[in-house]
Design a protein around this motif. Structure first.
Motif, short mmCIF file in Angstrom:
data_model
loop_
_atom_site.label_atom_id
_atom_site.label_comp_id
_atom_site.label_asym_id
_atom_site.label_seq_id
_atom_site.Cartn_x
_atom_site.Cartn_y
_atom_site.Cartn_z
N THR A 181 0.44 -1.79 0.45
CA THR A 181 -0.43 -0.26 0.11
C THR A 181 0.64 1.29 -0.26
OG1 THR A 181 -0.01 -0.04 2.50
CG2 THR A 181 -1.62 -1.47 1.03
N LEU A 182 2.16 0.72 0.22
CA LEU A 182 2.85 1.99 0.58
C LEU A 182 4.00 2.17 -1.24
CD1 LEU A 182 4.17 2.16 3.73
CD2 LEU A 182 2.58 3.47 2.45
N ALA A 183 4.28 3.81 -1.54
CA ALA A 183 4.71 3.23 -3.09
C ALA A 183 5.32 4.78 -2.66
CB ALA A 183 4.26 3.19 -4.72
N ALA A 184 6.98 4.33 -3.21
CA ALA A 184 7.94 5.91 -3.37
C ALA A 184 8.27 5.75 -5.59
CB ALA A 184 9.31 5.77 -2.94
N LEU A 185 8.26 7.00 -5.59
CA LEU A 185 8.76 7.96 -6.92
C LEU A 185 10.19 8.42 -6.81
CD1 LEU A 185 8.83 7.81 -9.68
CD2 LEU A 185 7.15 9.97 -9.57
N ILE A 186 10.39 7.60 -7.11
CA ILE A 186 12.44 8.40 -6.91
C ILE A 186 13.13 8.81 -8.45
CG2 ILE A 186 14.33 8.84 -5.96
CD1 ILE A 186 13.66 6.68 -3.71
N PRO A 187 12.91 10.27 -8.93
CA PRO A 187 13.70 10.34 -10.01
C PRO A 187 14.99 10.83 -9.69
CG PRO A 187 11.52 11.80 -10.08
CD PRO A 187 12.04 11.32 -8.30
N ILE A 188 15.63 10.28 -10.99
CA ILE A 188 17.34 9.95 -10.96
C ILE A 188 17.72 11.12 -11.96
CG2 ILE A 188 19.03 9.00 -10.56
CD1 ILE A 188 17.98 7.11 -8.47
N ARG A 189 18.90 12.25 -11.97
CA ARG A 189 19.18 11.76 -12.90
C ARG A 189 21.46 12.49 -12.50
NH1 ARG A 189 19.91 18.38 -14.69
NH2 ARG A 189 21.24 18.40 -12.46
N LYS A 190 22.55 11.91 -13.77
CA LYS A 190 23.56 11.62 -13.83
C LYS A 190 24.04 12.26 -14.53
CE LYS A 190 23.46 6.12 -11.94
NZ LYS A 190 23.74 5.40 -12.91
N ASN A 191 25.42 12.45 -14.19
CA ASN A 191 26.01 13.78 -14.41
C ASN A 191 26.54 13.57 -15.72
OD1 ASN A 191 28.54 12.56 -13.87
ND2 ASN A 191 28.70 13.51 -11.80
N THR A 238 27.21 4.35 -2.14
CA THR A 238 28.20 3.68 -2.87
C THR A 238 28.55 4.76 -3.95
OG1 THR A 238 26.29 3.63 -4.89
CG2 THR A 238 26.58 1.65 -3.38
N GLN A 239 29.84 4.08 -4.61
CA GLN A 239 30.77 5.26 -5.52
C GLN A 239 29.80 5.50 -6.98
OE1 GLN A 239 34.13 4.74 -4.98
NE2 GLN A 239 34.36 6.91 -6.74
N GLU A 240 28.99 5.14 -7.19
CA GLU A 240 27.76 5.14 -8.02
C GLU A 240 26.87 6.10 -7.66
OE1 GLU A 240 24.11 2.15 -8.68
OE2 GLU A 240 23.87 2.68 -10.31
N TRP A 241 26.79 6.28 -6.74
CA TRP A 241 25.70 7.57 -6.63
C TRP A 241 26.67 8.77 -6.25
CZ3 TRP A 241 21.98 4.44 -7.53
CH2 TRP A 241 21.11 4.58 -7.04
N THR A 242 27.70 8.96 -6.69
CA THR A 242 28.63 10.02 -6.13
C THR A 242 28.10 10.85 -7.95
OG1 THR A 242 30.79 9.37 -7.08
CG2 THR A 242 30.28 9.05 -5.30
N TYR A 243 27.95 10.43 -8.54
CA TYR A 243 27.24 10.68 -10.66
C TYR A 243 25.90 11.53 -10.32
CZ TYR A 243 31.93 8.49 -11.93
OH TYR A 243 32.80 7.91 -11.63
N VAL A 244 25.54 10.83 -9.14
CA VAL A 244 24.03 11.24 -9.19
C VAL A 244 24.16 12.99 -8.68
CG1 VAL A 244 21.59 11.03 -7.65
CG2 VAL A 244 23.36 9.22 -8.71
N ASP A 245 23.28 13.56 -9.95
CA ASP A 245 23.48 14.76 -9.48
C ASP A 245 22.09 15.42 -8.94
OD1 ASP A 245 22.20 15.28 -12.11
OD2 ASP A 245 24.17 16.67 -12.75
N ARG A 246 21.31 15.04 -9.29
CA ARG A 246 19.77 15.06 -9.24
C ARG A 246 18.99 14.50 -8.26
NH1 ARG A 246 15.97 19.62 -11.65
NH2 ARG A 246 14.86 20.23 -9.78
N GLU A 247 18.53 14.81 -7.34
CA GLU A 247 17.06 12.74 -6.87
C GLU A 247 16.44 13.83 -5.93
OE1 GLU A 247 19.26 9.59 -4.92
OE2 GLU A 247 18.32 8.72 -4.46
N PHE A 248 15.22 13.56 -5.89
CA PHE A 248 14.69 13.00 -4.90
C PHE A 248 13.40 12.21 -4.70
CE2 PHE A 248 10.14 14.22 -6.42
CZ PHE A 248 10.21 14.94 -7.48
N GLU A 249 12.43 11.81 -3.48
CA GLU A 249 11.39 11.26 -3.41
C GLU A 249 10.06 12.22 -2.78
OE1 GLU A 249 12.54 9.37 0.71
OE2 GLU A 249 14.47 9.01 0.25
#
Lengths: 182, 182
Positions: free
Chosen positions: B81-91, B163-174
């Motif tokens: 019954t719970l959900a999350a939309l998390i948009p992510i942009r990488k650099n 993680t190292q991968e996330w150092t490339y994420v430059d925009r994100e919200f929940e």
């Protein structure tokens, strides 16, 4: 940035159709001209339209990428008066493969990048992705070359179509084009 | 088949907004409801719309794919019954990497699939690709889970963002959501 382009077959555009050649399955019908439009043309009021977007490289390793960058030629060279649009669809078996299996078939088995590299910079190429747009083909491959390199281009196609990777191609045709005098 | 979906934030839809949390950069403003529409809604007449398409897996090996298939849960489970939309942009640095470098960062270094696997089948997830549509984010990640697994979901996010991968994420919200009673 949306890099979607629409290839419009009709009466307009800078490319004159020389011939349409079936390869696998039915080819599209021939129109006098081909136009290449930036953007996703939602309504096609010409004979047919095919859409695709440029994207990041999906299989290329660091070393291969460096070689490609070093040897690649841009589109629009004045001497490259011939072009080809080759739409390609791969079958469900291909798309059911995992990334490592597709990569192995693409390069370790079929040497797709290595073969293509041999024909650079004479044969300039660009890949557009169509599958994710729900288009009838998965890829639109575009090539530009000077008339003296047409035989080499034909050879490149023969070599690629002999590979294991190509056993997964279930629809393909060639649209051969000549640039209109401007 | 075009698998594009449009996430529409406004006054309608089966998902009630619980909260919007900024992670990196500005979040989008909160709307009372979220609707998930099949297709590419060209004109957005709500507060905001985000688009993405499902596609083949880009980094998963054969063995990883088998494990994912074995453990995955579908969307739409009544208890989720719970959900999350998390948009992510990488650099740009991420997108300039070759396939082998991105794969290595994704899994060998950051264990993205391995970490996600630990939370299956409780946390169902689906990935939508947005970058190739010229959207403001590269990915729309969607999660569904039962209330008793919310803490595990929070933990999953913390681990991935370290993680190292996330150092490339430059925009994100929940965008955290609760299913409306039907």
């Amino acid at each position: 940035m949306d890099s979607t382009h629409t290839f419009v077959a009709g009466d307009r555009g800078p490319w004159i159709t020389e011939r349409v050649t079936p390869v696998t399955g039915e080819p599209y019908v021939s129109a006098p001209r081909l136009d290449v439009i930036e953007g996703n043309l939602a309504h096609c009021d010409s004979l047919w339209c095919l859409r695709g977007f440029r994207s990041n490289l999906r299989y290329t390793t660091t070393a291969e990428h460096a070689k490609l960058l070093e040897k690649s030629a841009g589109l629009g060279r004045p001497e490259a008066t011939l072009a080809a649009l080759i739409p390609i669809r791969k079958n469900d078996a291909w798309w059911a493969l995992a990334q490592d299996q597709r990569r192995a078939l693409f390069e370790e088995t079929s040497r797709h990048t290595s073969i293509g590299l041999e024909y650079l910079p004479n044969i300039a190429r660009r890949l557009y992705h169509s599958r994710d747009l729900g288009e009838p083909f998965d890829f639109l491959t575009w090539f530009e070359y000077a008339p003296q390199h047409e035989a080499a281009f034909d050879e490149l196609l023969v070599r690629l179509r002999r590979t294991q990777e190509w056993t997964y191609v279930d629809r393909e045709f060639e649209l051969r084009l000549r640039r209109a005098e401007s």
